[in-house]
Enzyme design. Structure first.
Site: not given
Ligand code: 5GP
Ligand code: ZN
Length: 118
Positions: A28, A82, A88, A95, A97
């Site tokens: 991330d 999420n 969120g 995806h 985490h």
């Molecule tokens: P969500 O909030 O959708 O569950 O998580 C999205 C995650 O994607 C966040 O933790 C954010 O830091 C990560 N993220 C967003 N854009 C990028 C990116 O371009 N590259 C990487 N490696 N992580 C990303």
């Protein structure tokens, strides 16, 4: 095309941990734990609510393999997805985490008294 589809295609660079034909694990960009990996299917699926059981059945051993590769199978980890607005979810591509590398806290996740939201 969504940002994680672009990462899956290599159009946006990522720090990869493990990859096969159907799935990709990468760090991330904004970690919230010492180890914070994102695990995605390369195929665009919006979120957990819309993933097929067939794809999920294949994704499960891939996630386990990522955890083992990072030795998190020994120390433990948290796996989070999420889903949608209240979950969120910011990136509309399924995806998980994978969080670890320290003993993680488990705290109140809302700003309100959770007992009043029932
Ligand atoms: P969500 O909030 O959708 O569950 O998580 C999205 C995650 O994607 C966040 O933790 C954010 O830091 C990560 N993220 C967003 N854009 C990028 C990116 O371009 N590259 C990487 N490696 N992580 C990303
Ligand atoms: Zn996508």
């Amino acid at each position: 095309m969504c940002i994680f589809c672009q990462i899956a295609k290599g159009e946006i660079p990522s720090n990869k941990v493990l990859e096969d034909e159907e799935f990709l694990a990468f760090h991330d960009i904004n970690p919230i734990a010492p180890i914070h990996i994102l695990i995605i299917p390369k195929e665009h699926v919006e979120n957990f609510q819309s993933v097929s059981p067939e794809l999920m059945a294949k994704m499960t051993p891939f996630i386990q393999k990522v955890a083992s590769q990072l030795c998190l199978d020994q120390t433990g980890y948290r796996l989070i997805t999420n889903n949608g607005r209240d979950g969120g979810q910011e990136v509309p591509h399924l995806h998980f985490h994978l969080l670890g590398g320290a003993k993680l806290k488990w705290t109140n996740l809302t700003h309100n008294d959770p007992h009043k939201n029932l």
